[in-house]
Design an enzyme around this catalytic site. Sequence first.
Site, PDB file in Angstrom:
ATOM      1  N   ASP A  70       0.880  -1.152   0.000  1.00  0.00           N
ATOM      2  CA  ASP A  70       0.000   0.000   0.000  1.00  0.00           C
ATOM      3  C   ASP A  70       0.919   1.204   0.000  1.00  0.00           C
ATOM      4  O   ASP A  70       1.857   1.281   0.799  1.00  0.00           O
ATOM      5  CB  ASP A  70      -0.950   0.036   1.193  1.00  0.00           C
ATOM      6  CG  ASP A  70      -2.098   1.005   0.916  1.00  0.00           C
ATOM      7  OD1 ASP A  70      -2.689   0.938  -0.182  1.00  0.00           O
ATOM      8  OD2 ASP A  70      -2.399   1.855   1.769  1.00  0.00           O
ATOM      9  N   GLY A 154       0.541   6.763 -11.999  1.00  0.00           N
ATOM     10  CA  GLY A 154       0.096   7.539 -10.836  1.00  0.00           C
ATOM     11  C   GLY A 154       0.582   8.979 -10.889  1.00  0.00           C
ATOM     12  O   GLY A 154       0.481   9.657 -11.918  1.00  0.00           O
ATOM     13  N   HIS A 181      10.280   4.753  -3.423  1.00  0.00           N
ATOM     14  CA  HIS A 181       9.762   4.251  -2.146  1.00  0.00           C
ATOM     15  C   HIS A 181       9.571   2.733  -2.198  1.00  0.00           C
ATOM     16  O   HIS A 181       9.957   2.017  -1.284  1.00  0.00           O
ATOM     17  CB  HIS A 181       8.438   4.942  -1.816  1.00  0.00           C
ATOM     18  CG  HIS A 181       7.431   4.917  -2.921  1.00  0.00           C
ATOM     19  ND1 HIS A 181       7.715   5.351  -4.204  1.00  0.00           N
ATOM     20  CD2 HIS A 181       6.130   4.502  -2.962  1.00  0.00           C
ATOM     21  CE1 HIS A 181       6.638   5.208  -4.968  1.00  0.00           C
ATOM     22  NE2 HIS A 181       5.668   4.692  -4.239  1.00  0.00           N
TER      23      HIS A 181
END
Length: 198
Positions: A70, A154, A181
């Site tokens: 997530d 995104g 990330h």
Amino acid sequence: MKQVLIATSNQGKAKEFETLFSPLGYSVKTLLDYPDAPDVNETGTTFEENAKLKAETIAKQYNVMTIADDSGLIVDALGGEPGVYSARYAGEEKNDEANIDKVLKYLQGVKKSARTARFHCTLAVARPNKETVTFTGECEGNITTERMGDGGFGYDPVFWVEDKQCTLAQMTQRQKGAISHRGKAIIKLAELLPTLTK
């Protein structure tokens, strides 16, 4: 070649995981390979809760080690938004372009020094009858005033990485994987993967 199941139907994420896992000797399967996979509602209030929820549901369904991620964009000037709602910031239909438009609209008139942001990723590794473990990674940057680059997915076209003097969307998959990330979280996971797959 060993196999790993990634609990995502996002083709952009699937590609990133493939790029990062294939050098480790793993072939990647995703929910796109399991048409009957349950749709897991992300009801958590944190990245960790949502990642665990997805990983544990899919691991239980298929009795196989599952990795779920997530991740999202945290913009300081927006009080941490869009955060866990990054994928559906502009609505439930998860439209990347609409999400970017909303962020840019809310940041209109905000000076460059105040447009700081970071991408956060939490990876959860769920295994049948074992405790779920998590790994996190972050990538610091700034939000640009317009889209730049056509790679990635995104919010990548508006996420500027100062060190590289470009957006994530202007990088190759490998360049992005080295600093992103998700890439950082996967590096931490990769170190422990042999013990997790025993």
